[in-house]
Write a protein that holds these residues in place. Structure first.
Motif, PDB file in Angstrom:
ATOM      1  N   GLU A 143      38.350  35.551  25.860  1.00 14.89           N
ATOM      2  CA  GLU A 143      37.669  35.579  24.562  1.00 14.89           C
ATOM      3  C   GLU A 143      36.942  36.915  24.403  1.00 14.89           C
ATOM      4  O   GLU A 143      36.430  37.475  25.367  1.00 14.89           O
ATOM      5  N   GLU A 144      36.898  37.416  23.157  1.00 18.91           N
ATOM      6  CA  GLU A 144      36.270  38.721  22.898  1.00 18.91           C
ATOM      7  C   GLU A 144      34.815  38.524  22.462  1.00 18.91           C
ATOM      8  O   GLU A 144      34.516  37.680  21.613  1.00 18.91           O
ATOM      9  N   PHE A 145      33.934  39.336  23.048  1.00 18.34           N
ATOM     10  CA  PHE A 145      32.503  39.262  22.724  1.00 18.34           C
ATOM     11  C   PHE A 145      31.979  40.662  22.385  1.00 18.34           C
ATOM     12  O   PHE A 145      32.492  41.667  22.885  1.00 18.34           O
ATOM     13  N   GLU A 146      30.910  40.681  21.554  1.00 24.00           N
ATOM     14  CA  GLU A 146      30.232  41.943  21.239  1.00 24.00           C
ATOM     15  C   GLU A 146      28.961  42.038  22.078  1.00 24.00           C
ATOM     16  O   GLU A 146      28.158  41.101  22.131  1.00 24.00           O
ATOM     17  N   VAL A 147      28.787  43.187  22.741  1.00 26.11           N
ATOM     18  CA  VAL A 147      27.648  43.403  23.631  1.00 26.11           C
ATOM     19  C   VAL A 147      27.029  44.766  23.313  1.00 26.11           C
ATOM     20  O   VAL A 147      27.742  45.747  23.079  1.00 26.11           O
ATOM     21  N   ALA A 148      25.707  44.829  23.321  1.00 23.56           N
ATOM     22  CA  ALA A 148      25.009  46.101  23.145  1.00 23.56           C
ATOM     23  C   ALA A 148      24.821  46.784  24.495  1.00 23.56           C
ATOM     24  O   ALA A 148      24.536  46.128  25.503  1.00 23.56           O
ATOM     25  N   VAL A 149      24.993  48.107  24.501  1.00 17.81           N
ATOM     26  CA  VAL A 149      24.732  48.899  25.704  1.00 17.81           C
ATOM     27  C   VAL A 149      23.803  50.051  25.343  1.00 17.81           C
ATOM     28  O   VAL A 149      23.835  50.566  24.225  1.00 17.81           O
ATOM     29  N   LYS A 150      22.971  50.434  26.288  1.00 21.84           N
ATOM     30  CA  LYS A 150      22.059  51.555  26.090  1.00 21.84           C
ATOM     31  C   LYS A 150      22.677  52.793  26.739  1.00 21.84           C
ATOM     32  O   LYS A 150      22.959  52.805  27.938  1.00 21.84           O
ATOM     33  N   VAL A 151      22.888  53.831  25.927  1.00 24.18           N
ATOM     34  CA  VAL A 151      23.530  55.064  26.395  1.00 24.18           C
ATOM     35  C   VAL A 151      22.455  56.151  26.500  1.00 24.18           C
ATOM     36  O   VAL A 151      21.772  56.457  25.512  1.00 24.18           O
ATOM     37  N   ALA A 152      22.290  56.735  27.670  1.00 17.78           N
ATOM     38  CA  ALA A 152      21.282  57.769  27.910  1.00 17.78           C
ATOM     39  C   ALA A 152      21.954  59.121  28.092  1.00 17.78           C
ATOM     40  O   ALA A 152      22.891  59.259  28.890  1.00 17.78           O
ATOM     41  N   ARG A 153      21.462  60.117  27.352  1.00 16.84           N
ATOM     42  CA  ARG A 153      21.988  61.482  27.451  1.00 16.84           C
ATOM     43  C   ARG A 153      20.825  62.456  27.558  1.00 16.84           C
ATOM     44  O   ARG A 153      19.703  62.155  27.156  1.00 16.84           O
ATOM     45  N   ASP A 154      21.110  63.664  28.092  1.00 12.31           N
ATOM     46  CA  ASP A 154      20.075  64.684  28.083  1.00 12.31           C
ATOM     47  C   ASP A 154      20.100  65.414  26.751  1.00 12.31           C
ATOM     48  O   ASP A 154      20.864  65.051  25.846  1.00 12.31           O
ATOM     49  N   SER A 155      19.259  66.437  26.617  1.00 10.15           N
ATOM     50  CA  SER A 155      19.128  67.122  25.329  1.00 10.15           C
ATOM     51  C   SER A 155      20.380  67.902  24.936  1.00 10.15           C
ATOM     52  O   SER A 155      20.532  68.293  23.782  1.00 10.15           O
ATOM     53  N   GLU A 156      21.266  68.137  25.886  1.00  8.59           N
ATOM     54  CA  GLU A 156      22.508  68.843  25.576  1.00  8.59           C
ATOM     55  C   GLU A 156      23.683  67.889  25.418  1.00  8.59           C
ATOM     56  O   GLU A 156      24.825  68.307  25.321  1.00  8.59           O
ATOM     57  N   GLY A 157      23.401  66.585  25.396  1.00 10.64           N
ATOM     58  CA  GLY A 157      24.442  65.601  25.155  1.00 10.64           C
ATOM     59  C   GLY A 157      25.188  65.130  26.381  1.00 10.64           C
ATOM     60  O   GLY A 157      26.138  64.349  26.278  1.00 10.64           O
ATOM     61  N   VAL A 158      24.768  65.574  27.579  1.00  7.94           N
ATOM     62  CA  VAL A 158      25.442  65.154  28.803  1.00  7.94           C
ATOM     63  C   VAL A 158      25.071  63.698  29.106  1.00  7.94           C
ATOM     64  O   VAL A 158      23.889  63.333  29.108  1.00  7.94           O
ATOM     65  N   LEU A 159      26.084  62.868  29.361  1.00  6.24           N
ATOM     66  CA  LEU A 159      25.870  61.452  29.637  1.00  6.24           C
ATOM     67  C   LEU A 159      25.208  61.272  31.000  1.00  6.24           C
ATOM     68  O   LEU A 159      25.700  61.757  32.015  1.00  6.24           O
ATOM     69  N   LEU A 160      24.077  60.569  31.020  1.00  5.79           N
ATOM     70  CA  LEU A 160      23.335  60.347  32.254  1.00  5.79           C
ATOM     71  C   LEU A 160      23.498  58.935  32.796  1.00  5.79           C
ATOM     72  O   LEU A 160      23.621  58.730  33.998  1.00  5.79           O
TER      73      LEU A 160
ATOM     74  N   ARG B  64      32.922  45.937  22.391  1.00  7.07           N
ATOM     75  CA  ARG B  64      33.573  44.629  22.497  1.00  7.07           C
ATOM     76  C   ARG B  64      34.260  44.536  23.857  1.00  7.07           C
ATOM     77  O   ARG B  64      34.928  45.466  24.294  1.00  7.07           O
ATOM     78  N   ILE B  65      34.067  43.370  24.525  1.00  6.23           N
ATOM     79  CA  ILE B  65      34.666  43.162  25.843  1.00  6.23           C
ATOM     80  C   ILE B  65      35.392  41.816  25.854  1.00  6.23           C
ATOM     81  O   ILE B  65      35.070  40.904  25.090  1.00  6.23           O
ATOM     82  N   ASP B  66      36.378  41.721  26.732  1.00  9.35           N
ATOM     83  CA  ASP B  66      37.135  40.476  26.898  1.00  9.35           C
ATOM     84  C   ASP B  66      36.641  39.758  28.148  1.00  9.35           C
ATOM     85  O   ASP B  66      36.653  40.314  29.249  1.00  9.35           O
ATOM     86  N   VAL B  67      36.172  38.507  27.962  1.00  8.93           N
ATOM     87  CA  VAL B  67      35.702  37.691  29.081  1.00  8.93           C
ATOM     88  C   VAL B  67      36.329  36.305  28.953  1.00  8.93           C
ATOM     89  O   VAL B  67      36.184  35.650  27.924  1.00  8.93           O
ATOM     90  N   ALA B  68      37.058  35.884  29.989  1.00 10.40           N
ATOM     91  CA  ALA B  68      37.696  34.564  30.028  1.00 10.40           C
ATOM     92  C   ALA B  68      38.594  34.341  28.815  1.00 10.40           C
ATOM     93  O   ALA B  68      38.626  33.260  28.216  1.00 10.40           O
TER      94      ALA B  68
END
Length: 396
Positions: A343-360, A337-341
């Motif tokens: 007002e609060e909105f729900e947005v999807a984000v794509k999270v990429a990690r390697d096989s050991e869970g490190v955020l890429l 959830r983010i605040d814009v102008a």
């Protein structure tokens, strides 16, 4: 990440897979006791040499004469053995693969009537249960298999003389999408049990992935062949910590297709399962303007996507690049959830990690951000920046 790679340059059978995984380090005492508690057999594990290569030879001692079992009897034996949950699930699926293959070849509509001959004996039960237990005990994140040498010629079975690979084995290979090749040896090198175990656990590989070798194991086959009759197994630690994935690339040229048709085809291919689609401007002979249509897809989707391209564009042929593996990050869609102008909105984000869970990487979904931009009057680029900024703080 730790990967198990089977390299069946001399074929594979249940006892070879079992010997190979034990040689790689699976607990021999644990696996032996599990087999002997589940099936009325004895297990003898010894070291042998096959054309100079040291390997583990696993011999399953069975009663002198056994009746031919039906498929439901095998299921009952496995379920009554009180196996660890993961081992039971694997053993049941492996025999289901063999049952489905036998039923398809022989035309059975009811698996309850299916008689198992060679693969229904106690030694096959022991091989399947033992291999499943050993592979799970190795604790690998992924299992792969290079092209299997199936041998050549014919083999004698309860149904008479059959070609190599035997029809049921070939059906298992088809369903499991494993790569295989014929060999110069006039002998069956891949058994139905070996094919089913590999089909259950392994993804196909054409070549070895880059990585650091942790351990090497060899499981001995029974026959004496011109070369070493062993199954090679490798425990590997990929050097990138990325995930192996198998793809195919479809490609064709289109020189008489409108932009509207190409745009529609783009959407149709993605909806049908294409991983990615690119339409690239090109110049063909005599200076004609054209487009190169390139599609990345899973091997099992190639045929239907190629047919779609042909019917939509009028192309007379689709080039299929040899199946290859790619390295990918694990991707997960998260809602923030983010605040814009104000007002609060729900947005999807794509999270990429390697096989050991490190955020890429983190990237905001464009369509969600576009809707927020329209409702708030904020530039879409700014909405995306804010969403990714919030996501980095949440998931780092």
């Amino acid at each position: 990440m730790k990967a198990l790679i089977f390299n069946p340059f001399s074929g594979a059978a249940g006892d070879m897979i079992l010997g190979c995984t034990l040689d790689l380090g699976a607990d021999r005492q644990y696996v032996r006791e599990l087999i002997e508690a589940s099936v009325d057999v004895s297990v003898d594990i010894r070291e042998v040499k096959k054309k100079g290569i040291k390997a583990l030879d696993v011999r399953i001692g069975v009663p002198e004469k056994e009746k031919v079992r039906k498929y439901p009897e095998l299921i009952d034996i496995i379920k009554s053995a009180k196996l660890p949950s993961r081992v039971e699930v694997s053993a049941l699926d492996i025999f289901a693969k063999m049952a489905d293959a036998e039923a398809a070849v022989h035309g059975y509509s009811d698996l309850a009537d299916l008689h198992f001959h060679e693969v229904g004996q106690s030694d096959a039960l022991a091989d399947v249960i033992g291999s499943s237990a050993a592979i799970h005990a190795l604790g690998c994140d992924a299992v792969y298999c290079t092209p299997i040498n199936v041998g050549s010629g014919t083999v004698e079975s309860a149904h008479g003389t059959l070609p190599v690979p035997a029809p049921a084995t070939l059906e298992i290979l088809r369903n499991g999408k494993l790569f295989f090749r014929g060999g110069n040896v006039k002998k069956e090198l891949l058994t139905p049990t070996g094919a089913a175990v590999l089909s259950h656990f392994a993804k196909p590989l054409e070549t070895f992935p880059q990585g650091r070798v942790i351990a090497i194991g060899y499981g001995a086959g029974d026959a004496d062949l011109p070369g070493p009759n062993v199954l090679q197994g490798i425990l590997s630690e990929p050097d990138s910590c990325l995930i192996q994935d198998t793809i195919e690339v479809l490609e064709t040229n289109a020189d008489d297709v409108s932009g509207e048709v190409l745009g529609n085809l783009f959407e149709e291919l993605l909806a049908m399962g294409a991983r990615d689609v690119a339409v690239i401007p090109a110049t063909m002979k005599k200076g004609r303007p054209a487009h190169v249509i390139k599609v990345i897809c899973k091997p099992e989707d190639s045929s239907k996507l190629a047919r779609k391209i042909i019917t939509e564009t009028g192309s007379l042929g689709i080039r299929v690049m040899p199946s290859r593996h790619r390295l990918i990050a694990a991707r997960q869609i998260e809602l923030i959830r983010i605040d814009v102008a104000g007002e609060e909105f729900e947005v999807a984000v794509k999270v990429a990690r390697d096989s050991e869970g490190v955020l890429l990487n983190i990237s905001a979904e464009f369509e969600d951000c576009k809707q927020v931009a329209r409702k708030s009057g904020t530039p879409v680029k700014e909405v995306m920046r804010r969403a990714e900024e919030v996501a980095w703080k949440l998931f780092s």
